[in-house]
Design an enzyme around this catalytic site. Structure first.
Site, PDB file in Angstrom:
ATOM      1  N   TYR A  18      10.484  -2.773  -9.339  1.00  0.00           N
ATOM      2  CA  TYR A  18       9.444  -1.976  -9.912  1.00  0.00           C
ATOM      3  C   TYR A  18       8.903  -1.589  -9.368  1.00  0.00           C
ATOM      4  O   TYR A  18       7.993  -0.953  -9.480  1.00  0.00           O
ATOM      5  CB  TYR A  18       8.947  -3.647  -9.769  1.00  0.00           C
ATOM      6  CG  TYR A  18       7.480  -3.631 -10.693  1.00  0.00           C
ATOM      7  CD1 TYR A  18       7.217  -3.150 -11.808  1.00  0.00           C
ATOM      8  CD2 TYR A  18       6.970  -3.562  -9.114  1.00  0.00           C
ATOM      9  CE1 TYR A  18       6.037  -3.265 -12.159  1.00  0.00           C
ATOM     10  CE2 TYR A  18       5.082  -4.131 -10.217  1.00  0.00           C
ATOM     11  CZ  TYR A  18       4.623  -3.313 -10.660  1.00  0.00           C
ATOM     12  OH  TYR A  18       3.309  -3.580 -11.528  1.00  0.00           O
ATOM     13  N   GLY A  55      -1.328   1.179  -5.126  1.00  0.00           N
ATOM     14  CA  GLY A  55      -2.409   0.349  -4.339  1.00  0.00           C
ATOM     15  C   GLY A  55      -3.308   1.136  -5.590  1.00  0.00           C
ATOM     16  O   GLY A  55      -3.792   2.431  -5.065  1.00  0.00           O
ATOM     17  N   ASN A  60       1.369   0.137   5.466  1.00  0.00           N
ATOM     18  CA  ASN A  60       1.528  -0.641   4.479  1.00  0.00           C
ATOM     19  C   ASN A  60       2.629  -1.983   5.014  1.00  0.00           C
ATOM     20  O   ASN A  60       3.939  -1.377   5.669  1.00  0.00           O
ATOM     21  CB  ASN A  60       2.267   0.582   3.734  1.00  0.00           C
ATOM     22  CG  ASN A  60       3.486  -0.234   2.377  1.00  0.00           C
ATOM     23  OD1 ASN A  60       4.500   0.132   2.248  1.00  0.00           O
ATOM     24  ND2 ASN A  60       2.842  -1.436   2.031  1.00  0.00           N
ATOM     25  N   GLY A  61       2.628  -3.243   4.435  1.00  0.00           N
ATOM     26  CA  GLY A  61       3.258  -4.049   4.475  1.00  0.00           C
ATOM     27  C   GLY A  61       2.290  -5.221   5.286  1.00  0.00           C
ATOM     28  O   GLY A  61       1.034  -4.848   5.022  1.00  0.00           O
ATOM     29  N   CYS A  93       1.293  -1.295  -0.323  1.00  0.00           N
ATOM     30  CA  CYS A  93       0.248  -0.530   0.293  1.00  0.00           C
ATOM     31  C   CYS A  93       0.794   1.396   0.020  1.00  0.00           C
ATOM     32  O   CYS A  93       1.803   1.353  -0.179  1.00  0.00           O
ATOM     33  CB  CYS A  93      -1.166  -0.066   0.603  1.00  0.00           C
ATOM     34  SG  CYS A  93      -2.087  -1.207   1.142  1.00  0.00           S
TER      35      CYS A  93
END
Ligand code: AMP
Length: 487
Positions: A261, A41, A116-117, A15
């Site tokens: 990426y 996201g 996030n994670g 995210c």
């Protein structure tokens, strides 16, 4: 709901997070920041604001623009403090109860959290908390924080948060908003990114920004101050930024896939511009595995900087031999294989005059299931290419990520089951090469990978998971057996 609902939803949250302290129009600026972080996201988004008296929130499915372009929605989000979140598409169901930021009222006041994670012991903690009588509203890891904070015996918000942090394990960057402060935390290894920025206000005071990436600062005119350190908790209020280090210090293990990426190419991550990193990876790839060819063609967009680096190093012209249609989502996140196949055709088309009769080197950042590569190679051949050589700017993705990058289960990873030669045959290329793990490290400024103390989290390429995978058996038992076989 039972604890096993966690398994169904596979909360692999990959995210983007954003937070503001003391900024005029905080909701609008948060929407801008989230828009810049949209690549992290696209499934759902949310903003929580605090106006000094009350908290306000709006959460919705879909893109930032779809949710926060309505003046009525924005007018219901007053305040100079805000946090926001973008959620990545996962294999689990998309429901509003799984959209962040999460918010709860405690005896000490309101508390919102966005993260996030992935917490690797979320399932275990979830079961223990449910047994204690905690009533979960969602299947998100972040809710574990809320309950741990609720039951903590400490009195201040910061102490309760530290108490919670000491019980969770995983890779996470977290942003929280209480009545008193904006809080930001990176996990002890610093797997996921989090940065601090400053946004001076018209009245001369300091506004503060926390964000996943620097591109979110650029869009709102904020200046970059620094990365939040691995294992650091920052408490931001009108007195400024206070730094707390609640964990024992361990060597950092930033996610190397952010460079390859995930991060946006105009972001600077851990001191290194992502764009430069990707170009250097491409150059290193050319040094390691060059073949004679006429053109270097990126698989857009993710392969572009690496292909530029490859072209510069090899002296072969860089050409846009594949054109991407920007009005379709990422093929990777489509739900079925059939749609995924179709999706590639929707997304990419061959630029025939560039490819016809040419020996083509295609550059992409990764092969996950192999669907994209197979379709692209087929398309480039159909456009008349004489030879098609595939070069990948990451090592083979042999292992799933459990730390917040949404990868399929291991059995679906092409490189988990096939050699490079077999993969080459499957995708139908004349040759296939991946950058070596040492080449990747050289591109990022190291002599080689330090096997005794690896510089990054590179578990997706090496299978060396730096954080214990407590709940691995829960998301996918096939993954567990594959993993235990190898590690
Ligand atoms: P696949 O077709 O499954 O081999 O997917 C490979 C393509 O997906 C590459 O072109 C990558 O740019 C992209 N990709 C790799 N990892 C991810 C990810 N975690 N989320 C979305 N796309 C990804």
């Amino acid at each position: 709901m039972t604890p096993f609902d966690l398994d169904d939803d596979k909360p692999h949250e990959e995210c983007g997070v954003f937070g503001l302290w003391n900024c005029a129009d905080a909701a609008a600026i948060t929407a801008l920041g989230l828009h810049a972080l949209q690549h992290r996201g696209q499934e759902a988004t949310g903003i929580l604001t605090y106006d000094g008296g009350r908290f306000h929130s709006h959460r919705g499915l879909g893109l930032v623009g779809e949710n926060f372009s309505d003046a009525r929605v924005m007018s219901r989000l007053p305040g100079a403090r805000a946090i926001g979140h973008n959620r990545y598409a996962t294999t689990g169901e998309t429901v509003l109860r799984n959209v962040q930021p999460l918010y709860a009222d405690f005896e000490f006041g309101g508390f919102g959290v966005a993260h996030n994670g992935n917490l690797t012991n979320a399932g275990t903690l979830h079961k223990a908390l449910v047994r204690r009588g905690c009533l979960f509203q969602s299947t998100m890891d972040s809710e574990v924080f809320i309950h741990l904070i609720a039951i903590s015996l400490y009195s201040t918000v910061v102490d309760r948060l530290i108490d919670a942090l000491k019980q969770v394990e995983g890779a996470y960057s977290l942003i929280a908003l209480s009545n008193e402060a904006l809080l930001g935390v990176r996990d002890p290894l610093g797997v996921r990114p989090l940065i601090l920025g400053r946004l001076p206000q018209a009245d001369g005071s300091n506004g503060w920004v926390l964000a996943s990436e620097t591109c979110a600062l650029d869009i709102c005119g904020a200046e970059f101050v620094r990365d939040i350190e691995p294992g650091e908790l920052v408490v931001i209020d009108d007195r400024g930024v206070q730094s707390i280090k609640p964990f024992n210090k361990v060597e950092r293990r930033f996610c190397v896939f952010e460079y390859i990426y995930f991060a946006r190419p105009d972001s600077v991550v851990e001191g290194m511009p992502v764009y430069n990193a990707r170009k250097r990876i491409g150059a290193e790839l050319a040094i390691e595995s060059h073949v004679e060819a006429d053109v270097i063609v990126p698989v857009p967009d993710s392969g572009v900087p690496a292909a530029m680096g490859y072209a510069a190093e090899s002296g072969i012209p860089f050409e846009l031999g594949i054109i991407r249609n920007h009005y379709v989502g990422r093929t990777f996140i489509e739900p079925t294989d059939t749609i995924r196949h179709l999706g590639v055709k929707l997304k990419h088309s061959a630029n025939k005059p560039v490819l016809e009769g040419k020996r083509v080197i295609l550059v992409d950042d990764s092969i996950v299931r192999g669907t994209t590569s197979r379709k692209i190679v087929e398309m480039v051949r159909a456009a008349g290419a004489a030879e098609v050589h595939m070069r990948i700017s990451s090592p083979p993705t042999t292992h799933s990520c459990f730390y917040g990058i949404d990868t399929p289960e291991r059995s679906k990873l092409l490189a988990a089951r096939h050699s490079v030669e077999q993969m080459c045959e499957i995708i139908g290329a004349d040759s296939l090469a991946f950058i070596s793990i040492d080449g990747l490290h050289r591109a990022l400024g190291h002599d080689q990978r330090n096997d005794a103390q690896p510089q990054y989290c590179d578990a997706c390429f090496t299978g060396e998971y730096p954080i214990k995978l407590h709940d691995l058996g829960e998301p996918d038992s096939a993954q567990l057996s594959l993993l235990t076989e190898r590690s």
